[in-house]
Design an enzyme around this catalytic site. Structure first.
Site, PDB file in Angstrom:
ATOM      1  CG  HIS A  15       3.644  -7.115  -3.475  1.00 13.80           C
ATOM      2  ND1 HIS A  15       3.757  -8.320  -3.589  1.00 13.80           N
ATOM      3  CD2 HIS A  15       3.256  -6.785  -2.340  1.00 13.80           C
ATOM      4  CE1 HIS A  15       2.855  -8.946  -2.809  1.00 13.80           C
ATOM      5  NE2 HIS A  15       2.311  -8.015  -2.038  1.00 13.80           N
ATOM      6  CG  ASN A  60      -0.124 -12.737  -2.552  1.00 17.18           C
ATOM      7  OD1 ASN A  60      -0.284 -13.238  -1.798  1.00 17.18           O
ATOM      8  ND2 ASN A  60      -0.125 -11.370  -2.976  1.00 17.18           N
ATOM      9  CB  SER A  90      -0.961  -7.784  -2.522  1.00 14.23           C
ATOM     10  OG  SER A  90      -2.383  -7.258  -2.122  1.00 14.23           O
ATOM     11  CD  GLU A 116       6.174 -10.761  -5.580  1.00 12.19           C
ATOM     12  OE1 GLU A 116       6.104 -11.831  -6.483  1.00 12.19           O
ATOM     13  OE2 GLU A 116       5.116 -10.432  -5.083  1.00 12.19           O
TER      14      GLU A 116
HETATM   15  P1  NAI Z   1      -5.108  -0.214   4.844  1.00 12.57           P
HETATM   16  O1  NAI Z   1      -6.409  -0.141   4.790  1.00 12.57           O
HETATM   17  O2  NAI Z   1      -4.275  -0.473   6.357  1.00 12.57           O
HETATM   18  O3  NAI Z   1      -4.637   1.218   4.774  1.00 12.57           O
HETATM   19  C1  NAI Z   1      -5.049   2.004   3.464  1.00 12.57           C
HETATM   20  C2  NAI Z   1      -4.938   3.495   3.852  1.00 12.57           C
HETATM   21  O4  NAI Z   1      -5.246   4.102   2.447  1.00 12.57           O
HETATM   22  C3  NAI Z   1      -6.076   3.925   4.699  1.00 12.57           C
HETATM   23  O5  NAI Z   1      -5.411   4.504   5.752  1.00 12.57           O
HETATM   24  C4  NAI Z   1      -7.006   5.004   3.884  1.00 12.57           C
HETATM   25  O6  NAI Z   1      -7.535   5.963   4.451  1.00 12.57           O
HETATM   26  C5  NAI Z   1      -5.792   5.239   2.886  1.00 12.57           C
HETATM   27  N1  NAI Z   1      -6.486   5.772   1.577  1.00 12.57           N
HETATM   28  C6  NAI Z   1      -7.513   5.458   0.979  1.00 12.57           C
HETATM   29  N2  NAI Z   1      -7.636   6.043  -0.208  1.00 12.57           N
HETATM   30  C7  NAI Z   1      -6.745   6.997  -0.202  1.00 12.57           C
HETATM   31  C8  NAI Z   1      -6.536   7.880  -1.123  1.00 12.57           C
HETATM   32  N3  NAI Z   1      -6.937   8.372  -2.332  1.00 12.57           N
HETATM   33  N4  NAI Z   1      -5.322   8.980  -0.836  1.00 12.57           N
HETATM   34  C9  NAI Z   1      -4.811   8.715   0.378  1.00 12.57           C
HETATM   35  N5  NAI Z   1      -4.904   7.824   1.337  1.00 12.57           N
HETATM   36  C10 NAI Z   1      -5.882   6.870   0.815  1.00 12.57           C
HETATM   37  O7  NAI Z   1      -4.477  -1.081   3.849  1.00 12.57           O
HETATM   38  P2  NAI Z   1      -2.886  -1.809   3.602  1.00 12.57           P
HETATM   39  O8  NAI Z   1      -3.277  -3.164   4.370  1.00 12.57           O
HETATM   40  O9  NAI Z   1      -1.942  -0.855   4.300  1.00 12.57           O
HETATM   41  O10 NAI Z   1      -2.823  -2.117   2.198  1.00 12.57           O
HETATM   42  C11 NAI Z   1      -2.669  -1.278   1.336  1.00 12.57           C
HETATM   43  C12 NAI Z   1      -2.017  -1.513  -0.144  1.00 12.57           C
HETATM   44  O11 NAI Z   1      -0.996  -2.601   0.011  1.00 12.57           O
HETATM   45  C13 NAI Z   1      -3.234  -2.622  -0.790  1.00 12.57           C
HETATM   46  O12 NAI Z   1      -3.071  -2.430  -2.091  1.00 12.57           O
HETATM   47  C14 NAI Z   1      -2.630  -4.015  -0.319  1.00 12.57           C
HETATM   48  O13 NAI Z   1      -3.105  -4.819  -1.488  1.00 12.57           O
HETATM   49  C15 NAI Z   1      -1.165  -3.895  -0.302  1.00 12.57           C
HETATM   50  N6  NAI Z   1      -0.898  -4.994   0.386  1.00 12.57           N
HETATM   51  C16 NAI Z   1      -1.217  -5.346   1.659  1.00 12.57           C
HETATM   52  C17 NAI Z   1      -0.433  -6.228   2.364  1.00 12.57           C
HETATM   53  C18 NAI Z   1      -0.901  -6.564   3.766  1.00 12.57           C
HETATM   54  O14 NAI Z   1      -0.670  -7.725   4.247  1.00 12.57           O
HETATM   55  N7  NAI Z   1      -1.953  -5.933   4.264  1.00 12.57           N
HETATM   56  C19 NAI Z   1       0.767  -7.012   2.128  1.00 12.57           C
HETATM   57  C20 NAI Z   1       1.163  -6.519   0.722  1.00 12.57           C
HETATM   58  C21 NAI Z   1       0.504  -5.352   0.007  1.00 12.57           C
END
Ligand code: NAI
Length: 283
Positions: free
Chosen positions: A140, A190, A119, A152
């Site tokens: 995104h 953002n 993001s 995006e």
């Molecule tokens: P989250 O913390 O819910 O999920 C991340 C997952 O990645 C976890 O299950 C973790 O075990 C896994 N993980 C970490 N390192 C890993 C690796 N090396 N290999 C495989 N799995 C791995 O995070 P979320 O909220 O899903 O965010 C993920 C991405 O999406 C981030 O870059 C965030 O900035 C982006 N994002 C988040 C939004 C939101 O509203 N939460 C909106 C748009 C983008």
């Protein structure tokens, strides 16, 4: 280029939603996570959401079966070896993301496109960490992914026109709307949303109005479905602060200075909905 096989890395909030929309669109997709527990949770969430869609009559049970047929889970990143597109949705940390991209660069065939759901982090820097920078791009998605229509698409300075077109076509196949954005801090979403949230926090900090009243002004006066402070709690105040820091560092302009009250809440562990307290309190 035709995209038939996809892997989504990271089975968290975003990754599971992304895998769901690919499966629903009839594209073979493997959901990957380091941890079996996280993978199981991600897959169970997809199952629950699809079952609810059938219950509510938004999907037939045949369509549900077809979606399941296209979805699988794996904790082995090497399974990306037959994928045409890999979308990374792991934690928002440059070091972790570049490591994942370098690993994928070694595993996947030459034609594979590597996309990030970041993001805020610079796609140009992620691309430069690989040997295929022209095939690296930002994709995104918005949260919750199955509901929100926008994607995006962020072009790094190195991204080729072919890569961009392939991702744009794929986004249309998912029945989402692609918007082309160049790689600058905060992209478009953002860059506009976070300063508004930050300003809402300054309004509370300076005692202009209470959080409830700030949100009421924006909901009833501007027709926003959710007030900026409720939205900040939903996104996570740590994430909001992190993105403000990216804008402040990236542009060096004081207009992006994170509000001291935001810093204080994050230091207190008041991170919003996920921690039970932010500008509001949650059960
Ligand atoms: P989250 O913390 O819910 O999920 C991340 C997952 O990645 C976890 O299950 C973790 O075990 C896994 N993980 C970490 N390192 C890993 C690796 N090396 N290999 C495989 N799995 C791995 O995070 P979320 O909220 O899903 O965010 C993920 C991405 O999406 C981030 O870059 C965030 O900035 C982006 N994002 C988040 C939004 C939101 O509203 N939460 C909106 C748009 C983008």
């Amino acid at each position: 280029m035709t995209i038939n096989n996809v892997m989504v890395i990271g089975a968290g909030q975003m990754g599971a939603g992304i895998a769901q929309v690919f499966a629903r669109a009839g594209v073979d997709v493997k959901l990957n996570d380091l941890k079996q527990e996280a993978l199981d949770k991600g897959l169970a969430g997809i199952e629950k959401r699809l079952a609810r869609a059938v219950e509510k009559g938004r999907m037939t049970s045949e369509e549900q079966d077809t979606a399941f047929h296209h979805l699988s889970g794996t904790t082995n990143i090497e399974d990306a070896a037959d994928c045409d597109l890999v979308i990374e949705a792991v934690v928002e940390n440059m070091e972790v993301k570049t490591k994942v991209f370098q690993q994928l660069d070694g595993i996947t065939p030459e034609h594979t496109i590597l996309a990030s759901n970041t993001s805020s982090l610079p796609i140009t820097e992620i691309a430069a960490a690989t040997k295929r920078p022209s095939q690296v791009i930002g994709m995104h998605f918005m949260n919750p992914v199955p509901v929100m229509k926008l994607v995006e698409i962020i072009r790094a300075i190195q991204t080729s026109a072919e890569t961009f077109e392939a991702i744009k076509d794929m986004t249309n196949r998912l029945e989402k709307t692609p918007v082309e954005v160049n790689d600058f801090p905060g992209f478009v979403s953002n860059r506009i949303l976070m300063p508004m949230i930050n300003e809402a926090i300054y309004t509370v900090y300076e005692g202009v109005a209470s959080p409830e009243d700030v949100d009421t002004v924006m909901k009833l006066g501007m027709n926003h479905p959710m007030g900026p402070l409720a939205l900040a709690d939903f996104i996570g105040l740590d994430t909001c602060l992190y993105i403000m820091e990216v804008l402040y560092d990236g542009f060096g302009d004081s207009k992006y200075r994170p509000c001291p009250l935001l810093r204080k809440y994050v230091k207190a562990g008041w991170l919003g909905k996920k921690s039970g307290r932010g500008f509001y309190t949650y059960e």
